[in-house]
Design an enzyme around this catalytic site. Structure first.
Site, PDB file in Angstrom:
ATOM      1  N   THR A 112      16.543 -13.306 -36.609  1.00  0.00           N
ATOM      2  CA  THR A 112      15.790 -14.213 -37.452  1.00  0.00           C
ATOM      3  C   THR A 112      14.321 -13.856 -37.461  1.00  0.00           C
ATOM      4  O   THR A 112      13.734 -13.548 -36.433  1.00  0.00           O
ATOM      5  CB  THR A 112      15.931 -15.678 -36.979  1.00  0.00           C
ATOM      6  OG1 THR A 112      15.389 -15.784 -35.666  1.00  0.00           O
ATOM      7  CG2 THR A 112      17.385 -16.101 -36.940  1.00  0.00           C
ATOM      8  N   SER A 114      11.994 -15.833 -37.855  1.00  0.00           N
ATOM      9  CA  SER A 114      11.193 -16.915 -37.289  1.00  0.00           C
ATOM     10  C   SER A 114      11.465 -17.085 -35.798  1.00  0.00           C
ATOM     11  O   SER A 114      11.235 -18.142 -35.231  1.00  0.00           O
ATOM     12  CB  SER A 114      11.526 -18.234 -38.008  1.00  0.00           C
ATOM     13  OG  SER A 114      12.911 -18.527 -37.903  1.00  0.00           O
ATOM     14  N   CYS A 115      11.959 -16.025 -35.140  1.00  0.00           N
ATOM     15  CA  CYS A 115      12.369 -16.172 -33.746  1.00  0.00           C
ATOM     16  C   CYS A 115      11.186 -16.341 -32.809  1.00  0.00           C
ATOM     17  O   CYS A 115      11.350 -16.765 -31.680  1.00  0.00           O
ATOM     18  CB  CYS A 115      13.209 -14.969 -33.310  1.00  0.00           C
ATOM     19  SG  CYS A 115      12.308 -13.405 -33.345  1.00  0.00           S
ATOM     20  N   GLY A 116       9.976 -15.975 -33.265  1.00  0.00           N
ATOM     21  CA  GLY A 116       8.805 -16.186 -32.440  1.00  0.00           C
ATOM     22  C   GLY A 116       8.607 -15.140 -31.367  1.00  0.00           C
ATOM     23  O   GLY A 116       7.746 -15.273 -30.517  1.00  0.00           O
ATOM     24  N   LEU A 117       9.408 -14.078 -31.385  1.00  0.00           N
ATOM     25  CA  LEU A 117       9.262 -13.028 -30.382  1.00  0.00           C
ATOM     26  C   LEU A 117       8.396 -11.898 -30.909  1.00  0.00           C
ATOM     27  O   LEU A 117       8.071 -11.829 -32.082  1.00  0.00           O
ATOM     28  CB  LEU A 117      10.636 -12.495 -29.977  1.00  0.00           C
ATOM     29  CG  LEU A 117      11.546 -13.506 -29.263  1.00  0.00           C
ATOM     30  CD1 LEU A 117      12.869 -12.842 -28.933  1.00  0.00           C
ATOM     31  CD2 LEU A 117      10.899 -14.036 -28.003  1.00  0.00           C
TER      32      LEU A 117
END
Length: 287
Positions: A112, A114-117
């Site tokens: 994704t 939008s996983c923020g990683l």
């Protein structure tokens, strides 16, 4: 499956005149994907091509790479408390030789946008996971894919003309697969961009067509990291979108050798990565 569209009553207002009428809407229902009997993921999708969607999803997850990896896909009876079959739960069974990766971890890393990683972690995960690195020369036995800009410019109209459900609802995304000379191979529609691509890739896997090494894919919306990732995992060398790519999508395309075209509208387009596959005129690249 007969639930691609549904009818709802609406109040229509046109130039001050009010009337009641039925309207055709695209259906949206959850699909739970199970892998060898264990719940894996839930996606909101337009019913239809569910087995292809599940197969394509597992290609992008690095589980399936060929039809020989797939034992069968079935709808799960007794998926509800009363034991009825909703046709909203599918179970994908792999052949015994398939090694199942840590899918939960992999999805958190790269699936994704939008996983923020970390973006670098996402790029590395795709590059190291794909079993179909982009190779449009088939081991130096064929010339690399080269596409004229004029051919690319003709594809959105052809995609739109083939969107049957969109004509009735206006609420669907589409993904289409073309040969390098512009022949339409397949088109899938869904309420979700990623689902449309999964259906396209899943059908190719079921037909023994992976890797899609001499094709180009066109999507009706923007080119997110996730869509680029799905193209790369299927070995597709070129992805074109009628709207914008994200920055991480461009980074992934450059990292993996994918040609990425955005804002494909009329005779205009932007080439964000892999320009060698576009047959550009010399004068156009100067300055």
């Amino acid at each position: 499956m007969g639930r691609v569209t549904e009818r709802r009553k609406v109040i229509r207002i046109r130039d001050g005149a009010v009337s009641a009428r039925p309207d055709t809407l695209v259906a949206e229902e959850p699909l739970e994907i199970r892998l060898n009997g264990k719940p894996l993921a839930i996606t909101m999708r337009t019913p239809g091509d569910d087995f292809a969607l599940a197969a394509g999803f597992l290609v992008s997850e690095g589980v399936l790479a060929a039809v020989s990896d797939l034992q069968n896909i079935v709808y799960c009876a007794g998926a509800t408390v009363d034991g009825s079959n909703t046709y909203n739960v599918v179970d994908v069974r792999t052949t015994p030789n398939v090694v199942i990766p840590d899918i939960t971890l992999e999805r958190n890393v790269y699936t994704t946008s939008s996983c923020g990683l970390c973006g670098k972690a996402s790029l590395d995960a795709v590059r190291t996971t794909t079993r179909w690195p982009i190779d449009d020369t088939k081991g130096d036995t064929a010339p690399p894919v080269r596409v004229e800009p004029e051919l690319l410019a003709s594809l959105p109209d052809r995609l739109r003309a083939a969107q049957r459900v969109f004509d009735r609802t206006g609420g669907l995304h589409a993904a289409a697969l073309f040969t390098e000379d512009g022949r339409l191979l397949d088109i899938r529609e869904d309420v979700g961009r990623h689902n449309a691509v999964d259906k396209l890739v899943g059908r190719a896997l079921q037909n023994g067509g992976l890797p899609l090494s001499r094709t180009l894919m066109l999507v009706s919306g923007r080119a997110s990291f996730e869509l680029v990732q799905k193209a790369v995992m299927a070995g597709i060398p070129m992805l074109a979108a009628v709207s914008a790519p994200s920055s991480l999508a461009v980074d992934l395309a450059a990292e993996t050798g994918l040609t990425l075209v955005g804002f494909l509208r009329g005779t205009s387009m932007n080439v964000y990565a892999g320009q060698d596959r576009i047959a550009l005129r010399a004068a156009a690249t100067q300055g």
